[in-house]
Design an enzyme around this catalytic site. Sequence first.
Site, PDB file in Angstrom:
ATOM      1  CE  LYS A  80      81.964  75.503 -41.398  1.00  0.00           C
ATOM      2  NZ  LYS A  80      81.797  76.218 -42.676  1.00  0.00           N
ATOM      3  CB  THR A  81      88.980  74.259 -42.116  1.00  0.00           C
ATOM      4  OG1 THR A  81      87.762  73.566 -42.357  1.00  0.00           O
ATOM      5  CG2 THR A  81      90.121  73.273 -41.997  1.00  0.00           C
ATOM      6  CG  ASP A 118      84.986  70.011 -41.380  1.00  0.00           C
ATOM      7  OD1 ASP A 118      84.149  70.841 -40.976  1.00  0.00           O
ATOM      8  OD2 ASP A 118      85.457  70.030 -42.528  1.00  0.00           O
ATOM      9  CB  THR A 175      77.421  73.223 -43.021  1.00  0.00           C
ATOM     10  OG1 THR A 175      77.237  71.814 -42.942  1.00  0.00           O
ATOM     11  CG2 THR A 175      78.776  73.526 -43.626  1.00  0.00           C
ATOM     12  NE  ARG A 219      86.508  75.324 -49.662  1.00  0.00           N
ATOM     13  CZ  ARG A 219      85.777  74.934 -48.615  1.00  0.00           C
ATOM     14  NH1 ARG A 219      84.469  74.830 -48.729  1.00  0.00           N
ATOM     15  NH2 ARG A 219      86.351  74.632 -47.496  1.00  0.00           N
TER      16      ARG A 219
HETATM   17  P1  ADP Z   1      85.252  76.065 -44.145  1.00  0.00           P
HETATM   18  O1  ADP Z   1      86.042  75.225 -43.177  1.00  0.00           O
HETATM   19  O2  ADP Z   1      84.341  77.036 -43.463  1.00  0.00           O
HETATM   20  O3  ADP Z   1      84.552  75.256 -45.184  1.00  0.00           O
HETATM   21  P2  ADP Z   1      87.876  76.959 -45.015  1.00  0.00           P
HETATM   22  O4  ADP Z   1      88.483  77.376 -43.725  1.00  0.00           O
HETATM   23  O5  ADP Z   1      88.288  75.631 -45.573  1.00  0.00           O
HETATM   24  O6  ADP Z   1      86.284  77.011 -44.930  1.00  0.00           O
HETATM   25  O7  ADP Z   1      88.171  78.123 -46.063  1.00  0.00           O
HETATM   26  C1  ADP Z   1      88.113  77.926 -47.451  1.00  0.00           C
HETATM   27  C2  ADP Z   1      89.228  78.673 -48.147  1.00  0.00           C
HETATM   28  O8  ADP Z   1      89.002  80.067 -48.013  1.00  0.00           O
HETATM   29  C3  ADP Z   1      90.607  78.393 -47.566  1.00  0.00           C
HETATM   30  O9  ADP Z   1      91.532  78.315 -48.633  1.00  0.00           O
HETATM   31  C4  ADP Z   1      90.914  79.615 -46.727  1.00  0.00           C
HETATM   32  O10 ADP Z   1      92.252  79.896 -46.746  1.00  0.00           O
HETATM   33  C5  ADP Z   1      90.118  80.709 -47.396  1.00  0.00           C
HETATM   34  N1  ADP Z   1      89.592  81.643 -46.412  1.00  0.00           N
HETATM   35  C6  ADP Z   1      88.484  81.452 -45.674  1.00  0.00           C
HETATM   36  N2  ADP Z   1      88.243  82.509 -44.901  1.00  0.00           N
HETATM   37  C7  ADP Z   1      89.222  83.396 -45.153  1.00  0.00           C
HETATM   38  C8  ADP Z   1      89.516  84.708 -44.647  1.00  0.00           C
HETATM   39  N3  ADP Z   1      88.702  85.288 -43.773  1.00  0.00           N
HETATM   40  N4  ADP Z   1      90.615  85.333 -45.101  1.00  0.00           N
HETATM   41  C9  ADP Z   1      91.387  84.735 -46.036  1.00  0.00           C
HETATM   42  N5  ADP Z   1      91.165  83.513 -46.567  1.00  0.00           N
HETATM   43  C10 ADP Z   1      90.095  82.848 -46.129  1.00  0.00           C
END
Ligand code: ADP
Length: 385
Positions: free
Chosen positions: A92-93, A137, A186, A245
């Site tokens: 998401k981030t 977030d 989430t 992640r």
């Molecule tokens: P969330 O915000 O949903 O908790 P993040 O965006 O922080 O998740 O992602 C967590 C990690 O996984 C980050 O290091 C991101 O670069 C990696 N990541 C997430 N989705 C992908 C994707 N589709 N392709 C490559 N890397 C990803």
Amino acid sequence: MHAQVVEPIHGSKRSNHLAENRGMQSMTQQTPEEILAGGSDDDDRALRPRRLRDFVGQTDIKEKLAVAVAAARTRGEALDHVLFSGPPGLGKTTLAGIIASELDARLQTTSAPAISKPRDLARILTLLEEGDVLFIDEIHRLSRPCEEILYPAMEDGCIDFVIGEGMSAQSVKLHLKPFTLVGATTRSGMLSSPLKSRFGLELKLDFYSEEDLRHIIMRSAALLQVLVDEEAAVEMARRARMTPRVAIRLVRRIRDYVTVEKIDRANRAFVQSCLERLGIDALGLIELDRRLLRLMIERYKGGPVGIKTLAALVDEEERTLEEDHEPYMLRSALMEKSPQGRLATRKAYEHLDCLHLWGSPDRPNENRQRTDDDAHTPDSQSYLF
Ligand code: ADP
């Protein structure tokens, strides 16, 4: 030893819930200016894809975003507000950052727990430049007064506030520069409907396939300069809980072993042995997951067991269990949820070598008895120790 090594693989990036409640609330001490200036404290920043084309999987979401971004660019307008929902670690981030890059816009990042007062949120909004992307977030955790600041900001590009008190109080309208709000949650069910309805795009991220995770693992391994065999990457993908992640953190842990044990290239056997030493089993479960399932099976005949009971028994926050542990166990059919509580499935019995405790295979729920705990609603505290 176990918990220390394994915990970071599953901890959420920005706010460990327990740490937060123990007073490590550095973000809440920040001024709105500092929050805007600070950006993300994610140490995985270097691995984050910057462009939609580099973001693996989630094809449907990428297509929708590509169209929306291209349309906004063509019209020279701010992109409509976007809401991402889904379990932690799914991207998401990262997608918020990608939206900003694709729009050639500035990304301003904060999180709802860091915004304690409506005044702070109003200040953040007034500091935005034209076209900025504001990422909030955990948006489901905004207080109601903060939410109310967002409604006119999202809908009409203005904020209303009251100056003075009593009879002399005056309502003032302040116009904002056009911006895009990207919210991440989430727990989309906890978002109020007035807030939800103000997002033009609502995108739900799904868990990742093994193939997508293998791709992410190979890409991260290359960026982290660790040599990993294809087969080893497949093994890691299987144990990555369908979550990028986790996949990336597994790569980091394998890199540690590669460094310490002076290995040139990680093959499947090496990866298997490392993951076993880390307590990560063939389904990607860690010790805490196994403890939860074992408790359900051995103490509660498979359940249902209330979440509060489970949280108390394993000494964890309910929110940690609900957000970091359950989604994967539900998705991989190790656990089920009923209004009475959580139930261990036959697959969980099998996985933990407890099949001898399963009742009748033809009538799977026959062995389950309702416990006193489960008679309480999820909000009831009364049975806690
Ligand atoms: P969330 O915000 O949903 O908790 P993040 O965006 O922080 O998740 O992602 C967590 C990690 O996984 C980050 O290091 C991101 O670069 C990696 N990541 C997430 N989705 C992908 C994707 N589709 N392709 C490559 N890397 C990803």
